[in-house]
Enzyme design. Sequence first.
Site, PDB file in Angstrom:
ATOM      1  N   HIS A 273      -8.384   8.532  10.585  1.00  0.00           N
ATOM      2  CA  HIS A 273      -7.993   7.130  10.463  1.00  0.00           C
ATOM      3  C   HIS A 273      -6.486   6.931  10.533  1.00  0.00           C
ATOM      4  CE1 HIS A 273     -12.060   6.370   8.268  1.00  0.00           C
ATOM      5  NE2 HIS A 273     -12.196   6.485   9.576  1.00  0.00           N
TER       6      HIS A 273
ATOM      7  N   SER B 148     -18.954   9.954   0.896  1.00  0.00           N
ATOM      8  CA  SER B 148     -20.406   9.791   0.793  1.00  0.00           C
ATOM      9  C   SER B 148     -21.071  10.085   2.139  1.00  0.00           C
ATOM     10  CB  SER B 148     -20.746   8.373   0.355  1.00  0.00           C
ATOM     11  OG  SER B 148     -20.319   7.448   1.342  1.00  0.00           O
TER      12      SER B 148
ATOM     13  N   ARG C  58       0.842  -1.215   0.000  1.00  0.00           N
ATOM     14  CA  ARG C  58       0.000   0.000   0.000  1.00  0.00           C
ATOM     15  C   ARG C  58       0.865   1.249   0.000  1.00  0.00           C
ATOM     16  NH1 ARG C  58      -4.346  -0.094   4.566  1.00  0.00           N
ATOM     17  NH2 ARG C  58      -5.180   1.638   3.363  1.00  0.00           N
TER      18      ARG C  58
END
Length: 188
Positions: free
Chosen positions: A113, A182, A64
């Site tokens: 996060h 969202s 990642r």
Amino acid sequence: MSGPHLRDFKRIVFFTGAGMSAESGVPTYRGAGGIWKEYDYRRYACQEAFVRDPAAVWEFHNYRRGLVAACSPNRGHHIVARAGQRSARVTVVTQNIDGLHALAGSREILELHGNLWRVRCDTCRVKQQDGHVIREQLRCDGCGGWWRPDIVWFGDMLSEPILDAAQAAIEECDLFVSIGTSAVSPRG
């Protein structure tokens, strides 16, 4: 007659999610092409997986890191950073762990996060920035415990001090701008 401009506001909060960084090439998590459609988070992104096989979890997170290291802040990141360089007080509250807001020059960033470029040792409670694309040193120098990415994994709690700071910034702002999220909970 033109509408309002950013300069018309004293306290601005930009709330950003994965869509903000998707334009830079950072893979999203749940959407089309999302990373969790290809990888099982139970093997790579939860504390139980880390306890079971920290080397495998680090292999995934090094992958990642490589993906994110190939990305640069996009125009949106730079616009947000420029807004913070003017007279307004700008706080970025982000769900993203990629560090692109900081690379673009934003100064007041609350990372809900965590940050992929920071590690922590849960044994001795040390945290440190880590710019290595591939993390090779997996154990803490101080105590020998495992370093882990300082990010929120599935099943982890969000940091209360970060949440409190985000809530305070949102309550005090006179402009709230949501970009790339969202705002739907994982269950909703």
